[in-house]
Design a protein around this motif. Structure first.
Motif, PDB file in Angstrom:
ATOM      1  N   GLU A 201       0.815  -1.216   0.000  1.00 25.47           N
ATOM      2  CA  GLU A 201       0.000   0.000   0.000  1.00 25.47           C
ATOM      3  C   GLU A 201       0.851   1.269   0.000  1.00 25.47           C
ATOM      4  O   GLU A 201       0.473   2.302  -0.556  1.00 25.47           O
ATOM      5  CB  GLU A 201      -0.965   0.018   1.195  1.00 25.47           C
ATOM      6  CG  GLU A 201      -0.314  -0.016   2.568  1.00 25.47           C
ATOM      7  CD  GLU A 201      -0.124  -1.426   3.102  1.00 25.47           C
ATOM      8  OE1 GLU A 201       0.009  -1.570   4.333  1.00 25.47           O
ATOM      9  OE2 GLU A 201      -0.096  -2.378   2.270  1.00 25.47           O
ATOM     10  N   VAL A 202       2.044   1.190   0.602  1.00 26.71           N
ATOM     11  CA  VAL A 202       2.950   2.334   0.605  1.00 26.71           C
ATOM     12  C   VAL A 202       3.555   2.513  -0.786  1.00 26.71           C
ATOM     13  O   VAL A 202       3.685   3.640  -1.284  1.00 26.71           O
ATOM     14  CB  VAL A 202       4.049   2.164   1.676  1.00 26.71           C
ATOM     15  CG1 VAL A 202       5.038   3.322   1.606  1.00 26.71           C
ATOM     16  CG2 VAL A 202       3.438   2.060   3.063  1.00 26.71           C
ATOM     17  N   LEU A 203       3.948   1.418  -1.416  1.00 31.46           N
ATOM     18  CA  LEU A 203       4.469   1.503  -2.777  1.00 31.46           C
ATOM     19  C   LEU A 203       3.429   2.098  -3.718  1.00 31.46           C
ATOM     20  O   LEU A 203       3.741   2.979  -4.537  1.00 31.46           O
ATOM     21  CB  LEU A 203       4.868   0.110  -3.268  1.00 31.46           C
ATOM     22  CG  LEU A 203       6.084  -0.543  -2.589  1.00 31.46           C
ATOM     23  CD1 LEU A 203       6.229  -1.985  -3.053  1.00 31.46           C
ATOM     24  CD2 LEU A 203       7.361   0.236  -2.890  1.00 31.46           C
ATOM     25  N   ASP A 204       2.168   1.645  -3.579  1.00 28.24           N
ATOM     26  CA  ASP A 204       1.093   2.157  -4.433  1.00 28.24           C
ATOM     27  C   ASP A 204       0.874   3.647  -4.208  1.00 28.24           C
ATOM     28  O   ASP A 204       0.649   4.417  -5.152  1.00 28.24           O
ATOM     29  CB  ASP A 204      -0.211   1.395  -4.165  1.00 28.24           C
ATOM     30  CG  ASP A 204      -0.118  -0.068  -4.588  1.00 28.24           C
ATOM     31  OD1 ASP A 204       0.784  -0.388  -5.383  1.00 28.24           O
ATOM     32  OD2 ASP A 204      -0.943  -0.867  -4.106  1.00 28.24           O
ATOM     33  N   GLN A 205       0.960   4.059  -2.946  1.00 24.76           N
ATOM     34  CA  GLN A 205       0.742   5.468  -2.608  1.00 24.76           C
ATOM     35  C   GLN A 205       1.747   6.378  -3.289  1.00 24.76           C
ATOM     36  O   GLN A 205       1.434   7.505  -3.683  1.00 24.76           O
ATOM     37  CB  GLN A 205       0.814   5.646  -1.079  1.00 24.76           C
ATOM     38  CG  GLN A 205       0.608   7.075  -0.617  1.00 24.76           C
ATOM     39  CD  GLN A 205       0.750   7.196   0.899  1.00 24.76           C
ATOM     40  OE1 GLN A 205       0.886   6.202   1.603  1.00 24.76           O
ATOM     41  NE2 GLN A 205       0.708   8.418   1.403  1.00 24.76           N
ATOM     42  N   HIS A 206       2.958   5.890  -3.472  1.00 22.98           N
ATOM     43  CA  HIS A 206       4.025   6.702  -4.068  1.00 22.98           C
ATOM     44  C   HIS A 206       4.303   6.325  -5.522  1.00 22.98           C
ATOM     45  O   HIS A 206       5.271   6.820  -6.116  1.00 22.98           O
ATOM     46  CB  HIS A 206       5.299   6.568  -3.235  1.00 22.98           C
ATOM     47  CG  HIS A 206       5.176   7.127  -1.852  1.00 22.98           C
ATOM     48  ND1 HIS A 206       5.315   8.465  -1.575  1.00 22.98           N
ATOM     49  CD2 HIS A 206       4.881   6.524  -0.674  1.00 22.98           C
ATOM     50  CE1 HIS A 206       5.143   8.672  -0.285  1.00 22.98           C
ATOM     51  NE2 HIS A 206       4.874   7.507   0.298  1.00 22.98           N
ATOM     52  N   GLY A 207       3.471   5.459  -6.075  1.00 23.19           N
ATOM     53  CA  GLY A 207       3.655   5.088  -7.474  1.00 23.19           C
ATOM     54  C   GLY A 207       4.930   4.330  -7.740  1.00 23.19           C
ATOM     55  O   GLY A 207       5.551   4.497  -8.795  1.00 23.19           O
TER      56      GLY A 207
END
Length: 238
Positions: A201-207
């Motif tokens: 979810e953190v990776l997704d948040q920062h693309g």
């Protein structure tokens, strides 16, 4: 790490952070005035000069028996013992405070004068020395001196205010740098763990995204005990 050297740099900081405790509010826990003897220590890693200084300080006496008992009582008013680890007495805080007083002579007048003030105040108000007063009476005295004027330099404030500020810092520092206090914090030190990478979810948040090839090499827990190998160009092989 040399506990004595480290503590010299954080005494005042610990005292300030300890304000959050409002150390004068406690329950009716009974206080033992028996102070445990300091265990023999080999002082590993000390230089000959440091060993000589330690031996000199340990041979000196700053507080008499009555003063040590008063320090023991006051330290438990500031930081009441709690199960299962205990409190300042179990952490040998009174002996720690005496050592710091000998190691930093600038503290001595404040500590000795403050202890005299405590007994004078308690005798005047309640007809007994501070260590013999009830917990409620001890708390009442501490309530009068446990806050200082933040707009005024501490050294310009009354002796009893400076004394309590110093005692609170020494008590909290002595406790939480001891084996007992560290156990109370639940600190376990450096321990092996498992890292599965940055949460998705953190990776997704920062693309962002991991390269699958690198994920297979770096975040495969089945290979956590395999020693990495690199080629001559600095590329990770396994």
């Amino acid at each position: 790490m040399d506990r004595r050297k480290s503590i010299q740099t954080i005494i005042l900081g610990a005292g300030a952070s300890a304000l959050a405790f409002h150390g004068c509010k406690t329950d009716s826990t009974e206080v033992s005035q028996e102070i445990p003897a300091t265990e023999a220590t080999n002082y590993f890693g000390r230089t000959p000069a440091e060993l000589e200084r330690l031996e000199k300080l340990n041979a000196e006496q700053l507080f008499n028996a009555h003063e040590m008992e008063t320090i023991a009582v006051l330290s438990t008013v500031i930081l009441p013992p709690k199960e299962p680890h205990g409190g300042p007495i179990e952490a040998d805080v009174p002996n720690f405070i005496e050592f710091m007083g000998k190691d930093i002579p600038e503290m001595q007048n404040t500590l000795l004068g403050g202890l005299m003030w405590l007994d004078h105040k308690s005798n005047t108000e309640f007809g007994v020395e501070f260590k013999a007063a009830t917990l409620a009476q001890q708390q009442q005295i501490c309530d009068e001196i446990c806050w200082h004027d933040t707009e005024l330099d501490l050294e310009k404030q009354p002796l009893e205010i400076q004394f309590f500020f110093l005692m609170r810092g020494l008590t909290v520092t002595g406790y939480y740098t001891s084996k007992v206090g560290i156990a109370d914090l639940g600190y376990k030190g450096n321990m092996p763990n498992v890292w599965d990478g940055v949460p998705q979810e953190v990776l997704d948040q920062h693309g962002m995204a991991y390269d699958p090839e690198w994920i297979a090499k770096c975040v495969d827990q089945s290979k956590r005990n395999v020693i990495a190998e690199w080629d001559e160009h600095g590329n990770l092989l396994t």
